[in-house]
Design an enzyme around this catalytic site. Structure first.
Site, PDB file in Angstrom:
ATOM      1  N   ARG A  29     113.051   6.100  21.352  1.00  0.00           N
ATOM      2  CA  ARG A  29     112.126   5.990  22.098  1.00  0.00           C
ATOM      3  C   ARG A  29     111.790   6.315  23.682  1.00  0.00           C
ATOM      4  O   ARG A  29     110.683   6.268  24.640  1.00  0.00           O
ATOM      5  CB  ARG A  29     110.936   4.897  21.533  1.00  0.00           C
ATOM      6  CG  ARG A  29     110.337   5.933  19.949  1.00  0.00           C
ATOM      7  CD  ARG A  29     109.936   4.028  19.429  1.00  0.00           C
ATOM      8  NE  ARG A  29     108.374   4.129  19.729  1.00  0.00           N
ATOM      9  CZ  ARG A  29     107.617   4.150  19.978  1.00  0.00           C
ATOM     10  NH1 ARG A  29     107.134   5.473  18.986  1.00  0.00           N
ATOM     11  NH2 ARG A  29     106.585   4.170  20.853  1.00  0.00           N
ATOM     12  N   ARG A  57     117.520   6.667  32.290  1.00  0.00           N
ATOM     13  CA  ARG A  57     118.272   7.729  33.062  1.00  0.00           C
ATOM     14  C   ARG A  57     118.586   7.579  34.596  1.00  0.00           C
ATOM     15  O   ARG A  57     118.856   6.223  34.092  1.00  0.00           O
ATOM     16  CB  ARG A  57     116.276   8.434  33.476  1.00  0.00           C
ATOM     17  CG  ARG A  57     114.976   7.382  33.679  1.00  0.00           C
ATOM     18  CD  ARG A  57     114.594   8.581  34.190  1.00  0.00           C
ATOM     19  NE  ARG A  57     113.223   9.093  33.640  1.00  0.00           N
ATOM     20  CZ  ARG A  57     112.171   8.049  33.200  1.00  0.00           C
ATOM     21  NH1 ARG A  57     112.010   6.949  33.812  1.00  0.00           N
ATOM     22  NH2 ARG A  57     111.461   8.259  32.209  1.00  0.00           N
ATOM     23  N   ARG A  61     106.412  -3.885   9.548  1.00  0.00           N
ATOM     24  CA  ARG A  61     106.067  -4.914  10.310  1.00  0.00           C
ATOM     25  C   ARG A  61     104.568  -5.494  10.855  1.00  0.00           C
ATOM     26  O   ARG A  61     103.857  -4.355  11.259  1.00  0.00           O
ATOM     27  CB  ARG A  61     107.217  -5.079  11.317  1.00  0.00           C
ATOM     28  CG  ARG A  61     108.449  -5.549  11.422  1.00  0.00           C
ATOM     29  CD  ARG A  61     108.706  -6.024  11.185  1.00  0.00           C
ATOM     30  NE  ARG A  61     109.049  -7.107  12.103  1.00  0.00           N
ATOM     31  CZ  ARG A  61     109.565  -8.776  11.555  1.00  0.00           C
ATOM     32  NH1 ARG A  61     109.617  -9.053  11.068  1.00  0.00           N
ATOM     33  NH2 ARG A  61     109.511  -9.658  12.931  1.00  0.00           N
ATOM     34  N   ARG A  72     106.412  -9.886  23.916  1.00  0.00           N
ATOM     35  CA  ARG A  72     106.310  -9.693  25.795  1.00  0.00           C
ATOM     36  C   ARG A  72     104.356  -9.953  26.219  1.00  0.00           C
ATOM     37  O   ARG A  72     103.827 -10.124  24.738  1.00  0.00           O
ATOM     38  CB  ARG A  72     105.696  -7.680  25.744  1.00  0.00           C
ATOM     39  CG  ARG A  72     104.896  -7.154  24.300  1.00  0.00           C
ATOM     40  CD  ARG A  72     105.088  -6.015  24.173  1.00  0.00           C
ATOM     41  NE  ARG A  72     104.355  -4.836  23.354  1.00  0.00           N
ATOM     42  CZ  ARG A  72     104.904  -3.557  22.724  1.00  0.00           C
ATOM     43  NH1 ARG A  72     105.446  -3.005  23.110  1.00  0.00           N
ATOM     44  NH2 ARG A  72     104.292  -3.364  21.852  1.00  0.00           N
ATOM     45  N   GLU A 131     102.648 -11.544  22.534  1.00  0.00           N
ATOM     46  CA  GLU A 131     102.503 -10.317  21.029  1.00  0.00           C
ATOM     47  C   GLU A 131     103.458 -11.024  20.783  1.00  0.00           C
ATOM     48  O   GLU A 131     104.693 -11.425  20.854  1.00  0.00           O
ATOM     49  CB  GLU A 131     102.929  -8.895  21.638  1.00  0.00           C
ATOM     50  CG  GLU A 131     102.884  -8.416  20.071  1.00  0.00           C
ATOM     51  CD  GLU A 131     102.871  -6.645  21.139  1.00  0.00           C
ATOM     52  OE1 GLU A 131     101.644  -6.462  21.924  1.00  0.00           O
ATOM     53  OE2 GLU A 131     104.077  -5.971  20.459  1.00  0.00           O
ATOM     54  N   TYR A 161     105.736   6.100  12.424  1.00  0.00           N
ATOM     55  CA  TYR A 161     105.855   5.464  13.450  1.00  0.00           C
ATOM     56  C   TYR A 161     104.876   6.600  14.837  1.00  0.00           C
ATOM     57  O   TYR A 161     105.521   6.682  15.477  1.00  0.00           O
ATOM     58  CB  TYR A 161     107.473   4.784  13.918  1.00  0.00           C
ATOM     59  CG  TYR A 161     107.432   3.622  15.500  1.00  0.00           C
ATOM     60  CD1 TYR A 161     105.975   3.664  15.532  1.00  0.00           C
ATOM     61  CD2 TYR A 161     107.878   3.678  15.401  1.00  0.00           C
ATOM     62  CE1 TYR A 161     106.147   2.595  16.446  1.00  0.00           C
ATOM     63  CE2 TYR A 161     108.624   2.481  16.618  1.00  0.00           C
ATOM     64  CZ  TYR A 161     107.264   2.523  17.085  1.00  0.00           C
ATOM     65  OH  TYR A 161     107.767   1.183  18.569  1.00  0.00           O
ATOM     66  N   ASP A 176     103.022   7.689  17.515  1.00  0.00           N
ATOM     67  CA  ASP A 176     101.937   7.024  18.771  1.00  0.00           C
ATOM     68  C   ASP A 176     100.954   8.120  18.323  1.00  0.00           C
ATOM     69  O   ASP A 176     100.593   9.134  18.012  1.00  0.00           O
ATOM     70  CB  ASP A 176     103.191   7.938  19.995  1.00  0.00           C
ATOM     71  CG  ASP A 176     103.818   7.528  20.477  1.00  0.00           C
ATOM     72  OD1 ASP A 176     104.015   5.678  19.597  1.00  0.00           O
ATOM     73  OD2 ASP A 176     104.874   8.018  20.853  1.00  0.00           O
TER      74      ASP A 176
HETATM   75  N1  UDP Z   1     113.175  -1.830  23.492  1.00  0.00           N
HETATM   76  C1  UDP Z   1     114.183  -2.799  23.459  1.00  0.00           C
HETATM   77  N2  UDP Z   1     114.102  -3.536  24.817  1.00  0.00           N
HETATM   78  C2  UDP Z   1     112.355  -3.867  25.456  1.00  0.00           C
HETATM   79  C3  UDP Z   1     112.053  -2.484  25.191  1.00  0.00           C
HETATM   80  C4  UDP Z   1     112.027  -2.534  23.804  1.00  0.00           C
HETATM   81  O1  UDP Z   1     115.170  -2.934  22.924  1.00  0.00           O
HETATM   82  O2  UDP Z   1     112.666  -4.320  26.599  1.00  0.00           O
HETATM   83  C5  UDP Z   1     113.290  -1.889  22.632  1.00  0.00           C
HETATM   84  C6  UDP Z   1     112.622  -1.959  20.786  1.00  0.00           C
HETATM   85  O3  UDP Z   1     114.129  -1.925  19.503  1.00  0.00           O
HETATM   86  C7  UDP Z   1     111.735  -1.739  20.240  1.00  0.00           C
HETATM   87  C8  UDP Z   1     111.618   0.226  21.002  1.00  0.00           C
HETATM   88  O4  UDP Z   1     112.495  -0.053  22.002  1.00  0.00           O
HETATM   89  O5  UDP Z   1     110.904  -1.576  18.903  1.00  0.00           O
HETATM   90  C9  UDP Z   1     110.897   1.265  21.211  1.00  0.00           C
HETATM   91  O6  UDP Z   1     109.782   0.051  22.422  1.00  0.00           O
HETATM   92  P1  UDP Z   1     108.292   0.324  22.574  1.00  0.00           P
HETATM   93  O7  UDP Z   1     108.176  -0.016  23.754  1.00  0.00           O
HETATM   94  O8  UDP Z   1     108.182   2.186  22.242  1.00  0.00           O
HETATM   95  O9  UDP Z   1     107.595  -0.027  21.212  1.00  0.00           O
HETATM   96  P2  UDP Z   1     105.771  -0.235  20.811  1.00  0.00           P
HETATM   97  O10 UDP Z   1     105.444  -0.143  21.998  1.00  0.00           O
HETATM   98  O11 UDP Z   1     105.728   0.790  20.146  1.00  0.00           O
HETATM   99  O12 UDP Z   1     105.957  -1.319  20.155  1.00  0.00           O
END
Ligand code: UDP
Length: 378
Positions: A171, A175, A255, A287, A307, A355, A357
């Site tokens: 996801r 880059r 989860r 976060r 969170e 999952y 979006d």
């Molecule tokens: N992820 C990570 N480090 C980060 C942010 C995300 O390893 O700093 C990984 C983690 O496995 C997470 C996945 O990337 O579940 C998807 O993150 P995303 O931000 O897309 O998740 P959401 O916002 O849907 O919780």
């Protein structure tokens, strides 16, 4: 009363579908078990700031039709998600890009970054990754994995990275340019004034009852004299598919999250960014969101939300499906049963155990409406 569709759930899927049916001349009744509409995209004003009550939602899509669609219901600002990650006393830009690599290895060029990652990929070079750990090591090397992925992912999902599907990490973009945009999508933004208004407008003119679950509605309806009972053509169910079937094949795993929101009237700018990830295992939250930055607000006071990932047990709010192999197989059994239903359709993240979006939810609701939403098609 007769309804073409009874829609269980006033989240994004239910609201888009309801809107589409109604605009094609159909009658809908929307039920929502919570006391508010908009599901997990619900936002509410606190201290003049739109607070994302159930986690930050940043709209992004490459689907131009979906982008035009949401812009009919709100004006979107030019917010671009660029989270930063804190690992111990180090701070990195996300997603994984030249800013991240340059800070991590004190280098400047893409060639230098690629060489370091290649050296760190070692035994994983060229393999087909079987799980999230292998995928992350292949893509980004060991330093990035250890500092920015492993701890965050294991607390987020409550399990070892070797037990998680590889797709979750895909996801995130990786880059070799100095570009901190978290998404690769063509369109991105936050609705000025929050998300709740979008759902309000989608549901305008539809009959909506909050504070009532489908099960309660059916029970109460059944108690009325037959002539007064509500009837409907099809049911659209946006809750958990396994719950709908009373967990007959076993419970799917989800989860959950716990949010701790703090109002800070004396603080104008707590962290300088809307999203700051805490990637080490020892910090219990994943976060901190500072909501005012989603809409570039600079006035006095701020609201932040920590969170905390949480395990899910029956009765808790499910946020994420756990799309690993075991749950995938179990879901297939439910999906097979669902496919045999003539008058029940499952939609959204929980109904389809996917999952999704926001843009994909809208796309699937629009497609469903196109296929079946016209009353004559029932
Ligand atoms: N992820 C990570 N480090 C980060 C942010 C995300 O390893 O700093 C990984 C983690 O496995 C997470 C996945 O990337 O579940 C998807 O993150 P995303 O931000 O897309 O998740 P959401 O916002 O849907 O919780």
């Amino acid at each position: 009363m007769y309804y073409d569709y009874l829609i269980a759930g006033a989240g994004l899927f239910g609201a888009v579908f309801a809107h589409e049916v109604q605009s094609r001349g159909g009658r809908v009744l929307v039920l929502e078990k919570r006391d508010h509409i908009a599901g997990n995209i619900y936002t509410e004003k606190v201290m003049g700031i739109n607070v994302h009550r159930f986690g930050a939602h940043i709209f992004h899509t490459s689907d131009e039709e979906v982008w035009n669609y949401v812009n009919r219901f709100a004006r979107f600002n030019h917010y671009v998600n660029s989270p930063v990650a804190i690992y111990r006393d180090e701070l990195y830009n996300l997603p994984f890009n030249m800013n991240t690599f340059s800070r991590m290895w004190n280098i400047r060029t893409p060639a230098q970054a690629k060489a370091i990652i290649a050296a760190q990929t070692g035994e994983y070079a060229g393999i087909v990754p079987q799980n999230l750990e292998e995928q992350a090591l292949c893509l980004a090397g060991r330093d990035v994995y250890e500092k920015l992925i492993k701890g965050y992912t294991e607390k987020q999902w409550g399990r070892d990275c070797r037990e998680l599907p590889a797709f979750i990490i895909k996801r995130l973009p990786l880059r070799f340019t100095y570009d901190n945009n978290y998404f690769n999508d063509r369109f991105q933004g936050i609705p000025e004034g929050g998300y709740t208004q979008i759902v309000e407008k989608l549901l305008a003119g539809c009959e909506v009852r909050t504070g009532i679950s489908l099960q309660e509605f059916i029970a109460r309806n059944g108690e009325k004299p037959q002539a007064e009972q509500d009837r409907w053509g099809k049911l659209v169910y946006t809750g958990m598919i396994d719950e709908y079937y009373d967990y007959c094949y076993g419970a799917l795993e989800y989860r959950s999250l716990r949010f701790e929101t703090e109002e800070l009237p004396g603080e104008d700018n707590y962290q300088g960014n809307a999203v700051v990830n805490y990637t080490e295992r020892e910090v219990p939250y994943t976060r901190i969101i500072e909501h005012k930055h989603f809409e570039f607000q600079t006035g006095p006071g701020t609201v932040i939300t920590r969170e905390y990932p949480a395990s899910w047990n029956k009765g808790d709010e499910p946020y994420y499906p756990v799309n690993d192999e075991k749950n995938g197989k179990l879901y297939e059994r439910y999906a097979k049963r669902a496919a045999q239903e003539k008058n029940v359709i499952f939609g959204g993240r929980l109904g389809q155990y996917k999952y999704y979006d926001m843009d994909k939810v809208i796309r699937s609701a629009l497609d469903l409406a196109e296929k079946t939403g016209i009353p004559g098609n029932l």
